[in-house]
Design an enzyme around this catalytic site. Structure first.
Site, PDB file in Angstrom:
ATOM      1  N   HIS A 187       0.825  -1.317   0.144  1.00 45.65           N
ATOM      2  CA  HIS A 187       0.051  -0.062   0.033  1.00 45.65           C
ATOM      3  C   HIS A 187       0.870   1.423   0.074  1.00 45.65           C
ATOM      4  CE1 HIS A 187       0.685   0.838   4.466  1.00 45.65           C
ATOM      5  NE2 HIS A 187       0.429  -0.460   4.459  1.00 45.65           N
ATOM      6  N   HIS A 219       3.884   1.655   2.059  1.00 40.38           N
ATOM      7  CA  HIS A 219       5.348   0.849   1.792  1.00 40.38           C
ATOM      8  C   HIS A 219       5.962   1.753   0.514  1.00 40.38           C
ATOM      9  CE1 HIS A 219       2.506  -2.335   3.018  1.00 40.38           C
ATOM     10  NE2 HIS A 219       3.580  -2.283   3.900  1.00 40.38           N
ATOM     11  N   CYS A 224       2.494  -9.622  20.133  1.00 40.29           N
ATOM     12  CA  CYS A 224       1.435  -9.202  19.160  1.00 40.29           C
ATOM     13  C   CYS A 224       2.094  -9.896  18.116  1.00 40.29           C
ATOM     14  CB  CYS A 224       1.514  -7.583  18.954  1.00 40.29           C
ATOM     15  SG  CYS A 224       0.726  -7.178  17.495  1.00 40.29           S
ATOM     16  N   CYS A 264       2.643  -7.691  14.734  1.00 38.37           N
ATOM     17  CA  CYS A 264       3.854  -6.643  14.841  1.00 38.37           C
ATOM     18  C   CYS A 264       5.124  -7.808  15.066  1.00 38.37           C
ATOM     19  CB  CYS A 264       4.202  -5.862  16.266  1.00 38.37           C
ATOM     20  SG  CYS A 264       2.903  -4.426  16.520  1.00 38.37           S
ATOM     21  N   CYS A 292      -3.008  -4.368  21.509  1.00 38.81           N
ATOM     22  CA  CYS A 292      -1.593  -3.709  20.676  1.00 38.81           C
ATOM     23  C   CYS A 292      -2.110  -2.304  20.614  1.00 38.81           C
ATOM     24  CB  CYS A 292      -1.518  -4.340  19.655  1.00 38.81           C
ATOM     25  SG  CYS A 292      -0.259  -3.762  18.344  1.00 38.81           S
ATOM     26  N   HIS A 348      -1.974  -2.173  16.423  1.00 35.94           N
ATOM     27  CA  HIS A 348      -3.101  -3.125  15.614  1.00 35.94           C
ATOM     28  C   HIS A 348      -4.316  -2.878  16.399  1.00 35.94           C
ATOM     29  CE1 HIS A 348       0.664  -4.484  13.817  1.00 35.94           C
ATOM     30  NE2 HIS A 348       0.061  -4.093  12.805  1.00 35.94           N
ATOM     31  N   LYS A 399      -2.922   5.578  11.393  1.00 39.25           N
ATOM     32  CA  LYS A 399      -1.841   5.063  10.551  1.00 39.25           C
ATOM     33  C   LYS A 399      -2.656   4.298   9.074  1.00 39.25           C
ATOM     34  CE  LYS A 399       1.875   1.643  10.073  1.00 39.25           C
ATOM     35  NZ  LYS A 399       2.301   0.517  10.429  1.00 39.25           N
ATOM     36  N   LYS A 422      -2.740  -2.203   6.343  1.00 37.13           N
ATOM     37  CA  LYS A 422      -3.749  -3.019   5.508  1.00 37.13           C
ATOM     38  C   LYS A 422      -4.583  -3.674   6.685  1.00 37.13           C
ATOM     39  CE  LYS A 422      -4.998  -5.514   2.025  1.00 37.13           C
ATOM     40  NZ  LYS A 422      -5.224  -4.811   0.628  1.00 37.13           N
TER      41      LYS A 422
HETATM   42  N1  MSP Z   1       8.906  -6.352   7.973  1.00 34.92           N
HETATM   43  C1  MSP Z   1       9.004  -5.402   9.069  1.00 34.92           C
HETATM   44  C2  MSP Z   1      10.337  -4.840   8.593  1.00 34.92           C
HETATM   45  C3  MSP Z   1      11.498  -5.112   8.604  1.00 34.92           C
HETATM   46  S1  MSP Z   1      12.891  -4.312   8.281  1.00 34.92           S
HETATM   47  C4  MSP Z   1      14.189  -5.074   8.914  1.00 34.92           C
HETATM   48  C5  MSP Z   1       7.684  -4.232   8.816  1.00 34.92           C
HETATM   49  N2  MSP Z   1       7.212  -4.529   7.606  1.00 34.92           N
HETATM   50  S2  MSP Z   1       5.839  -3.526   7.332  1.00 34.92           S
HETATM   51  O1  MSP Z   1       5.662  -3.952   5.974  1.00 34.92           O
HETATM   52  O2  MSP Z   1       4.770  -3.658   8.310  1.00 34.92           O
HETATM   53  O3  MSP Z   1       6.194  -2.261   7.199  1.00 34.92           O
HETATM   54  C6  MSP Z   1       7.530  -1.699   6.795  1.00 34.92           C
HETATM   55  C7  MSP Z   1       7.626  -0.460   6.669  1.00 34.92           C
HETATM   56  O4  MSP Z   1       6.438   0.430   5.616  1.00 34.92           O
HETATM   57  C8  MSP Z   1       7.540   0.500   7.749  1.00 34.92           C
HETATM   58  O5  MSP Z   1       8.144   0.906   8.720  1.00 34.92           O
HETATM   59  C9  MSP Z   1       7.217   1.999   7.003  1.00 34.92           C
HETATM   60  O6  MSP Z   1       8.468   2.191   6.480  1.00 34.92           O
HETATM   61  C10 MSP Z   1       6.324   1.503   5.869  1.00 34.92           C
HETATM   62  N3  MSP Z   1       5.138   1.934   6.244  1.00 34.92           N
HETATM   63  C11 MSP Z   1       4.084   1.174   6.457  1.00 34.92           C
HETATM   64  N4  MSP Z   1       2.802   1.585   6.745  1.00 34.92           N
HETATM   65  C12 MSP Z   1       2.988   3.097   6.826  1.00 34.92           C
HETATM   66  C13 MSP Z   1       2.320   4.262   6.935  1.00 34.92           C
HETATM   67  N5  MSP Z   1       1.043   4.361   6.924  1.00 34.92           N
HETATM   68  N6  MSP Z   1       3.088   5.442   6.698  1.00 34.92           N
HETATM   69  C14 MSP Z   1       4.146   5.231   6.235  1.00 34.92           C
HETATM   70  N7  MSP Z   1       5.044   4.283   6.331  1.00 34.92           N
HETATM   71  C15 MSP Z   1       4.419   3.157   6.635  1.00 34.92           C
HETATM   72  O7  MSP Z   1       7.604  -3.446   9.694  1.00 34.92           O
END
Ligand code: MSP
Length: 498
Positions: A17, A20, A125, A128, A143, A146, A292, A295
């Site tokens: 999304h 990311h 969690c 997380c 959490c 979440h 935030k 998903k």
């Molecule tokens: N897999 C772990 C990270 C491991 S790094 C060694 C993880 N993955 S995640 O897919 O849940 O999220 C990764 C990153 O996506 C977040 O830290 C951030 O960089 C980005 N984001 C996910 N949702 C976000 C927002 N709503 N806003 C901004 N960035 C966010 O955590």
């Protein structure tokens, strides 16, 4: 000089999304900017495929974790080029080469005396994939991220002796005040350290979806240790990389994963006798309706849909312009459309099309190789250096703002000098030449500096200016590139939506 930048690796429990896309875009701007400086750049992104978040999502769909990982990793991999991200490699933590490095490094951590057997009991969690202390959880044992009920875990694990690094981490923070930025995040990490570090589980006994622990095959490594090591493992097998590029120059992360990167990661590297990264930069959350975007909360904007309608450049611009990099910020379709129309279409798009049209109309397409208007020296003289300095500090919104001030300055300059008036008077032909050439060079400078943010649009614009060079040297006010040769044609850079 080499520059190594990373994004977090994304969980494959769901499709990508906008959150990311955000980190990937930011890392790409830094990577492209450093390439413009002639540095050897390595830009890494990828997917985090082990652990409960993925195993649980696969279970809910009635498929194997590997099948879910394969399906969603492809979606993340496909997102990068659609964002115009120029990553050099895409790592998957199910790559066998990565798994081997995880086993090797963590076995070394054990040999060095930082691993012991114990029992974990506490809150956890599964979304997380994080163990939560009592003071970190919401009412009703939920959490805080979440909002789901946490599970009470009791498990025989191997532990990582995080507490052994208490004073070394405090020293690190004292000596390197730029290790974590922005400052609020540095303070947050430091106060977590000062509150007293406790040892953390390094392995999981209940899970099977993970990298097997070499000294006890009944266990897999806790997903965070497996995941963090991607930043190092990738250099051992990605084409074009090598471990001499370690340590990373910048890890870009969201604020939700600060503790892992600012506390666990440096401690783990110390335990493995590896160098620490230079900087961890922490950005905020993209918020939709004040929450935030995530998903699991169901409030996501689909980046593929935005790109299809407006193009990747517009999305890149919007996210780095509207949400100050390092802070939280709300995003909305209305704000997106406003920036698109008023800034991309009206300010940059019109400046480019007007300038080219005037050179074609009054000078048969050839801007004269004459001295520029000294009035703009102050605005443009040190601009490239200022932008480089801001990007060195990951101030991506700040750098974009100083460039955009110059886009506006050029628009004002057109109005002040009114070339269409000068063109009516033959006696003012030299003045007209100077104004047009000043505009063309100004446009070249802002285009080169905007190139990391708007790679596609600036390629077209610089193409129309007859400029092939994308290096930072081409953003020097003193360079005469684009003068004295015939300019091309340019279709509207940012067409207005119908
Ligand atoms: N897999 C772990 C990270 C491991 S790094 C060694 C993880 N993955 S995640 O897919 O849940 O999220 C990764 C990153 O996506 C977040 O830290 C951030 O960089 C980005 N984001 C996910 N949702 C976000 C927002 N709503 N806003 C901004 N960035 C966010 O955590």
């Amino acid at each position: 000089m080499s520059f190594y930048v990373t994004t977090p690796i994304y969980y494959v429990n769901a499709a990508p999304h906008l959150g990311h896309a955000y980190t990937t875009i930011a890392a790409d701007v830094m990577a492209r900017h450093h390439r413009q400086r002639g540095e050897q750049v390595f830009f890494l992104t990828g997917t985090d495929e082990h652990g409960e978040p993925v195993a649980d999502a696969a279970h809910a769909l009635g498929i194997e974790p590997q099948a879910l990982a394969d399906r969603n990793a492809e979606r993340f991999r496909a997102l990068a080029p659609q964002l115009h991200a120029s990553n050099d490699f895409f790592i998957r933590t199910t790559d066998p080469q990565h798994e081997a490095v995880v086993q090797e490094v963590l076995a070394r951590v054990r040999e060095n005396g930082y691993v012991y057997e114990g029992t974990y009991e506490g809150w956890y969690c599964p979304r997380c994939a994080d163990f939560k202390a009592e003071n970190e959880i919401d009412a009703g044992n939920r959490c805080p991220i979440h909002h789901i009920e946490l599970t009470r875990e009791r498990e025989e694990n191997y532990f990582f002796k995080l507490s052994a690094f208490q004073s070394q981490l405090e020293e690190l923070y004292a000596q390197r005040e730029d290790f974590v930025a922005p400052r609020t995040r540095y303070n947050e990490a430091l106060s977590f350290i000062r509150s007293g570090l406790r040892d953390v589980p390094l392995t999981r006994h209940k899970l099977t979806w993970g990298v097997q622990v070499p000294w006890d095959p009944e266990h897999v490594f806790y997903v965070w240790f497996d995941a963090l090591l991607n930043y190092y493992s990738a250099l051992t097998y990605a084409p074009g990389a090598d471990v001499s590029m370690w340590p990373a120059s910048y890890h870009l992360i969201g604020k939700d994963i600060l503790r892992f990167h600012a506390v666990y990661w440096p401690a783990l590297l110390m335990a493995a006798q590896l160098e620490l990264p230079q900087h961890v930069f922490v950005h905020g959350f993209l918020l939709l309706d004040g929450e935030k975007m995530s998903k699991s909360l169901g409030n996501v904007l689909d980046p593929f849909a935005v790109i299809e309608r407006y193009g990747a450049d517009a999305l890149r611009f919007y996210l780095l312009r509207d949400v100050p990099f390092g802070q939280d910020g709300s995003v909305s379709t209305a704000a997106f459309e406003l920036r698109y129309e008023s800034e991309l279409a009206n300010e940059l798009g019109n400046l480019a099309s007007r300038t080219l049209a005037m050179v074609h109309r009054y000078r048969d397409g050839v801007p004269a190789a004459v001295a520029l208007d000294g009035e703009l020296d102050g605005d443009f003289g040190g601009l490239a250096r200022e932008v480089a300095w801001l990007i060195d500090g990951a101030e991506l919104t700040g750098a974009l703002e100083v460039i955009w001030q110059r886009v506006r300055r050029l628009n004002r300059y057109v109005e002040e000098r009114a070339p269409w008036q000068l063109a009516k008077d033959d006696a003012r032909a030299q003045e007209l030449d100077r104004v047009l050439s000043t505009l063309v060079v100004g446009l070249r400078v802002v285009s080169v500096l905007l190139h990391p943010y708007l790679p596609e649009a600036t390629d077209r614009l610089l193409g129309a200016l007859g400029v092939e060079d994308r290096s930072l040297a081409c953003a020097a006010w003193s360079s005469t590139q684009a003068l004295g040769a015939r300019l091309g044609e340019l279709e509207p850079l940012f067409p207005k939506s119908s």
